[in-house]
Scaffold this motif. Structure first.
Motif, PDB file in Angstrom:
ATOM      1  N   ALA A   1     -10.666   6.058   3.073  1.00  0.00           N
ATOM      2  CA  ALA A   1     -11.291   4.975   3.855  1.00  0.00           C
ATOM      3  C   ALA A   1     -10.980   3.837   3.674  1.00  0.00           C
ATOM      4  O   ALA A   1     -10.605   3.211   4.506  1.00  0.00           O
ATOM      5  N   HIS A   2     -10.782   3.319   2.541  1.00  0.00           N
ATOM      6  CA  HIS A   2     -10.317   1.796   2.052  1.00  0.00           C
ATOM      7  C   HIS A   2      -8.778   1.740   2.779  1.00  0.00           C
ATOM      8  O   HIS A   2      -8.460   0.651   3.371  1.00  0.00           O
ATOM      9  N   VAL A   3      -7.831   2.583   2.341  1.00  0.00           N
ATOM     10  CA  VAL A   3      -6.642   2.378   2.781  1.00  0.00           C
ATOM     11  C   VAL A   3      -6.457   2.401   4.222  1.00  0.00           C
ATOM     12  O   VAL A   3      -5.774   1.607   4.943  1.00  0.00           O
ATOM     13  N   ARG A   4      -7.193   3.038   5.095  1.00  0.00           N
ATOM     14  CA  ARG A   4      -7.316   3.216   6.321  1.00  0.00           C
ATOM     15  C   ARG A   4      -7.766   2.050   6.991  1.00  0.00           C
ATOM     16  O   ARG A   4      -7.136   1.509   8.129  1.00  0.00           O
ATOM     17  N   LYS A   5      -8.782   1.303   6.473  1.00  0.00           N
ATOM     18  CA  LYS A   5      -9.262   0.154   6.905  1.00  0.00           C
ATOM     19  C   LYS A   5      -8.157  -0.709   6.694  1.00  0.00           C
ATOM     20  O   LYS A   5      -7.933  -1.848   7.743  1.00  0.00           O
ATOM     21  N   LEU A   6      -7.427  -0.884   5.566  1.00  0.00           N
ATOM     22  CA  LEU A   6      -6.309  -1.986   5.485  1.00  0.00           C
ATOM     23  C   LEU A   6      -5.547  -1.556   6.441  1.00  0.00           C
ATOM     24  O   LEU A   6      -4.799  -2.757   6.808  1.00  0.00           O
ATOM     25  N   THR A   7      -4.955  -0.335   6.403  1.00  0.00           N
ATOM     26  CA  THR A   7      -3.830  -0.069   7.506  1.00  0.00           C
ATOM     27  C   THR A   7      -3.942  -0.551   8.901  1.00  0.00           C
ATOM     28  O   THR A   7      -3.417  -1.227   9.779  1.00  0.00           O
ATOM     29  N   ALA A   8      -5.305  -0.535   9.308  1.00  0.00           N
ATOM     30  CA  ALA A   8      -5.820  -1.109  10.643  1.00  0.00           C
ATOM     31  C   ALA A   8      -5.814  -2.567  10.955  1.00  0.00           C
ATOM     32  O   ALA A   8      -5.478  -3.001  11.856  1.00  0.00           O
ATOM     33  N   HIS A   9      -6.106  -3.105   9.807  1.00  0.00           N
ATOM     34  CA  HIS A   9      -6.040  -4.807   9.807  1.00  0.00           C
ATOM     35  C   HIS A   9      -4.691  -5.227   9.535  1.00  0.00           C
ATOM     36  O   HIS A   9      -4.369  -6.370  10.062  1.00  0.00           O
ATOM     37  N   PHE A  10      -4.033  -4.593   8.764  1.00  0.00           N
ATOM     38  CA  PHE A  10      -2.536  -5.138   8.669  1.00  0.00           C
ATOM     39  C   PHE A  10      -1.624  -3.811   8.603  1.00  0.00           C
ATOM     40  O   PHE A  10      -1.073  -3.273   7.697  1.00  0.00           O
ATOM     41  N   PRO A  11      -1.170  -3.567   9.861  1.00  0.00           N
ATOM     42  CA  PRO A  11      -0.230  -2.408  10.108  1.00  0.00           C
ATOM     43  C   PRO A  11       1.121  -3.010   9.695  1.00  0.00           C
ATOM     44  O   PRO A  11       1.497  -4.069   9.808  1.00  0.00           O
ATOM     45  N   PHE A  12       2.195  -2.042   9.174  1.00  0.00           N
ATOM     46  CA  PHE A  12       3.397  -2.640   8.831  1.00  0.00           C
ATOM     47  C   PHE A  12       4.209  -2.911  10.097  1.00  0.00           C
ATOM     48  O   PHE A  12       4.160  -2.283  11.142  1.00  0.00           O
ATOM     49  N   GLN A  13       4.718  -4.182   9.950  1.00  0.00           N
ATOM     50  CA  GLN A  13       5.507  -4.920  10.987  1.00  0.00           C
ATOM     51  C   GLN A  13       7.036  -4.608  10.957  1.00  0.00           C
ATOM     52  O   GLN A  13       7.855  -4.514  12.247  1.00  0.00           O
ATOM     53  N   GLY A  14       7.525  -4.573   9.922  1.00  0.00           N
ATOM     54  CA  GLY A  14       8.946  -4.284   9.653  1.00  0.00           C
ATOM     55  C   GLY A  14       9.456  -4.990   8.309  1.00  0.00           C
ATOM     56  O   GLY A  14       8.954  -5.957   7.731  1.00  0.00           O
ATOM     57  N   LYS A  15      10.748  -4.700   7.959  1.00  0.00           N
ATOM     58  CA  LYS A  15      11.255  -4.996   6.927  1.00  0.00           C
ATOM     59  C   LYS A  15      11.944  -6.393   6.958  1.00  0.00           C
ATOM     60  O   LYS A  15      12.744  -6.687   7.999  1.00  0.00           O
ATOM     61  N   ILE A  16      11.948  -7.359   5.822  1.00  0.00           N
ATOM     62  CA  ILE A  16      12.567  -8.497   6.119  1.00  0.00           C
ATOM     63  C   ILE A  16      13.520  -8.601   4.717  1.00  0.00           C
ATOM     64  O   ILE A  16      12.903  -8.434   3.600  1.00  0.00           O
ATOM     65  N   GLN A  17      14.701  -8.563   5.095  1.00  0.00           N
ATOM     66  CA  GLN A  17      15.669  -8.076   3.898  1.00  0.00           C
ATOM     67  C   GLN A  17      15.894  -9.045   2.611  1.00  0.00           C
ATOM     68  O   GLN A  17      15.610  -8.264   1.479  1.00  0.00           O
ATOM     69  N   PHE A  18      15.646 -10.112   2.663  1.00  0.00           N
ATOM     70  CA  PHE A  18      15.635 -11.077   1.812  1.00  0.00           C
ATOM     71  C   PHE A  18      14.230 -11.859   1.191  1.00  0.00           C
ATOM     72  O   PHE A  18      13.588 -12.055   2.012  1.00  0.00           O
ATOM     73  N   VAL A  36     -10.651 -10.913   3.186  1.00  0.00           N
ATOM     74  CA  VAL A  36     -11.423 -10.934   1.910  1.00  0.00           C
ATOM     75  C   VAL A  36     -12.460 -11.416   1.888  1.00  0.00           C
ATOM     76  O   VAL A  36     -13.693 -10.701   1.219  1.00  0.00           O
ATOM     77  N   ARG A  37     -13.100 -12.323   2.587  1.00  0.00           N
ATOM     78  CA  ARG A  37     -14.615 -12.925   2.626  1.00  0.00           C
ATOM     79  C   ARG A  37     -15.550 -11.649   3.376  1.00  0.00           C
ATOM     80  O   ARG A  37     -16.671 -11.426   2.939  1.00  0.00           O
ATOM     81  N   ASP A  38     -14.876 -10.834   4.495  1.00  0.00           N
ATOM     82  CA  ASP A  38     -15.646  -9.926   5.083  1.00  0.00           C
ATOM     83  C   ASP A  38     -15.717  -8.460   4.221  1.00  0.00           C
ATOM     84  O   ASP A  38     -16.641  -7.683   4.298  1.00  0.00           O
ATOM     85  N   ASP A  39     -14.642  -8.469   3.332  1.00  0.00           N
ATOM     86  CA  ASP A  39     -14.656  -6.969   2.554  1.00  0.00           C
ATOM     87  C   ASP A  39     -14.716  -7.022   1.124  1.00  0.00           C
ATOM     88  O   ASP A  39     -15.093  -6.172   0.375  1.00  0.00           O
ATOM     89  N   CYS A  40     -14.568  -8.266   0.721  1.00  0.00           N
ATOM     90  CA  CYS A  40     -14.795  -8.100  -0.778  1.00  0.00           C
ATOM     91  C   CYS A  40     -16.271  -7.610  -1.500  1.00  0.00           C
ATOM     92  O   CYS A  40     -16.131  -7.347  -2.844  1.00  0.00           O
ATOM     93  N   HIS A  41     -17.090  -7.812  -0.914  1.00  0.00           N
ATOM     94  CA  HIS A  41     -18.398  -7.055  -1.484  1.00  0.00           C
ATOM     95  C   HIS A  41     -18.172  -5.715  -1.734  1.00  0.00           C
ATOM     96  O   HIS A  41     -19.008  -5.323  -2.399  1.00  0.00           O
ATOM     97  N   ASN A  42     -17.003  -5.000  -1.407  1.00  0.00           N
ATOM     98  CA  ASN A  42     -16.785  -3.774  -1.896  1.00  0.00           C
ATOM     99  C   ASN A  42     -15.820  -3.590  -3.058  1.00  0.00           C
ATOM    100  O   ASN A  42     -15.471  -2.551  -3.330  1.00  0.00           O
ATOM    101  N   TRP A  43     -15.413  -4.896  -3.444  1.00  0.00           N
ATOM    102  CA  TRP A  43     -14.515  -4.610  -4.591  1.00  0.00           C
ATOM    103  C   TRP A  43     -15.223  -5.078  -5.929  1.00  0.00           C
ATOM    104  O   TRP A  43     -16.402  -5.512  -6.038  1.00  0.00           O
TER     105      TRP A  43
END
Length: 193
Positions: A1-18, A36-43
């Motif tokens: 559930a945690h990783v799904r939430k992260l992926t929803a908020h921060f989906p992969f955009q693409g590689k930056i080579q350097f 962090v402010r919204d989610d850190c209560h789970n950390w």
């Protein structure tokens, strides 16, 4: 559930080579801060054996609970979850991971306010190791010769270094921070800038 939430908020955009071109903007930092402010209560802070609060959340917490799990599947840098093209750093941030990220972002915000010309329409990018390096493959980023590391390369292309100090000036007690300050002072002196 945690990783799904992260992926929803921060989906992969693409590689930056350097790695040296993986700067992060103030707007992107503020997006991380809001998450962090919204989610850190789970950390949880396993070293202090306490829940993490927004006031205490630092890069060690962000790395454990946000960066590492969200970048694992794509073996990417966190910046690559925010933007898919080069963001060449205007400033290199030298700091330690233990300061609260809210304090870090306040320093970047104040630096931006004081140093940025109103006519400068391009948003500045700051190089921050935790977000720029691919944390799952640090062996590719950190090599035997410090002058070949992503840190050193980013310092060389940045216009300057923003040293972020806490009330104890902790970065001056950290060998890597001392190397960053030494490197920029000696390279700028020898090049005449």
């Amino acid at each position: 559930a945690h990783v799904r939430k992260l992926t929803a908020h921060f989906p992969f955009q693409g590689k930056i080579q350097f790695t040296k071109n993986r700067g992060i903007t103030l707007a992107q930092l503020k997006r991380i801060e809001a998450f962090v402010r919204d989610d850190c209560h789970n950390w949880f802070d396993f070293h202090k054996n306490v829940p993490v609060s927004a006031e205490m959340a630092n890069l060690y917490h962000v790395n454990t609970w946000l960066i590492m799990p969200s970048t694992n599947a794509d073996n990417c840098a966190f910046v690559e979850l925010l933007f898919a093209a080069d963001q060449v750093p205007k400033w290199f941030c030298s700091h330690w991971w233990g300061e609260p990220i809210s304090a870090f972002i306040l320093c970047v915000e104040e630096h931006n306010r004081l140093r940025r010309q109103s006519a400068d329409v391009t948003e500045w990018a700051y190089w921050v190791c935790a977000y720029a390096n691919r944390q799952h493959s640090l062996d590719e980023e950190l090599v035997t010769d410090p002058s070949k590391t992503s840190f050193f390369e980013a310092m060389q292309i940045a216009d300057g270094v923003l040293l972020i100090l806490d009330s104890k000036a902790t970065p001056f007690t950290r060998i890597w921070c001392a190397f960053e300050e030494y490197s920029v002072l000696t390279s700028r002196t020898s090049s005449g800038s």
